[in-house]
Design an enzyme around this catalytic site. Sequence first.
Site, PDB file in Angstrom:
ATOM      1  N   CYS A 171      -3.222   5.773  10.570  1.00  0.00           N
ATOM      2  CA  CYS A 171      -3.722   6.326  11.847  1.00  0.00           C
ATOM      3  C   CYS A 171      -3.496   7.820  12.009  1.00  0.00           C
ATOM      4  CB  CYS A 171      -3.099   5.572  13.017  1.00  0.00           C
ATOM      5  SG  CYS A 171      -3.668   3.870  13.084  1.00  0.00           S
TER       6      CYS A 171
ATOM      7  N   HIS B 209      -4.651   5.986   3.843  1.00  0.00           N
ATOM      8  CA  HIS B 209      -3.278   6.499   3.998  1.00  0.00           C
ATOM      9  C   HIS B 209      -3.184   8.001   3.710  1.00  0.00           C
ATOM     10  CE1 HIS B 209      -2.392   2.147   3.064  1.00  0.00           C
ATOM     11  NE2 HIS B 209      -1.702   2.341   4.157  1.00  0.00           N
ATOM     12  N   GLY B 210      -2.267   8.652   4.395  1.00  0.00           N
ATOM     13  CA  GLY B 210      -1.975  10.066   4.108  1.00  0.00           C
ATOM     14  C   GLY B 210      -3.041  10.976   4.699  1.00  0.00           C
TER      15      GLY B 210
ATOM     16  N   ASP C 139       7.284  -2.240   6.108  1.00  0.00           N
ATOM     17  CA  ASP C 139       5.907  -1.898   5.770  1.00  0.00           C
ATOM     18  C   ASP C 139       5.629  -2.270   4.297  1.00  0.00           C
ATOM     19  OD1 ASP C 139       3.457  -0.746   6.330  1.00  0.00           O
ATOM     20  OD2 ASP C 139       4.135   1.321   6.133  1.00  0.00           O
TER      21      ASP C 139
END
Length: 284
Positions: free
Chosen positions: A209, A179-180, A82
Amino acid sequence: MPRVKVNELLKHATENRYGVAAVNTLNVETVKYVIAAAERERVPVIVQFYPGFENYTALKHLAFAACDMAERASVPVAVHLDHSNSFEIAVKGIRDGFPSVMVDGSALPFEDNVALTAAVVRTAGIFGVDVEAELGHVGSGDNEDDIVNSDHYTRVDQAVEFVERTGCGSLAIAVGNAHGPYVKTPNLDFDRIKAIRSKVSVPLVLHGCSDIPQEQLKEAVNLGMSKFNIATEYFRAMYQAMEKGIASGKFDGNAVGLMFDIQEDMIGFVVEKIRLLNPNKFSL
Ligand SMILES: [Zn+2]
């Protein structure tokens, strides 16, 4: 079953209208649960690793374990590194055994992102390694501006040019995801997803997601997005499974017992995500 390539898997997913769960792992256990869930559901899956965790597990160790476990799996499993936000990190991932890497130049100006991504694609090509890139910037869920400000989103015309000029194998796009944990429920820009999907040839990736409402994820699958990154919720599930096991009082300091105990909850979490991303019920 031989390990599969990310690009081939995502093309298959795009053609067969299912979304592939790409779950971030941390160690051998978290890889094992992801593969076990995919085997139960009879769908392919992607195991991935964030290079920022290298001070916990070495890239080489995670790549080796994940690739070996992928080869022993009864469903297609791909392995991916990633967010590599520099040429050096991406190439180190290739050197250390990842068959697919993401190069994330999304915080750079467009031309610099093109140059960085193209350089990684050229190098990765020598080793037969797939490359995911990002255009538009997927920011942080704790910053409302990152979620709602469409200036950060992927522009359709730029996406077309970016894919053509870089040769990336898949593209992560910014469409209201982040994100997060989210400070505000995300509201994905479906019109933009549709427009990008109709103009760009490579599979599309949705980062961040965790905690995106289920109906929105299903819609993103139906609109042709293919790879769905899940990290925050998976690690939260692990924490909660451990907390539950400890609170049960069954283990009395027996960490091994606890690790055996959390397996079902962890596999169950991934099974739920896989089902959610497979609204058209594809099965091997
Ligand atoms: Zn991401």
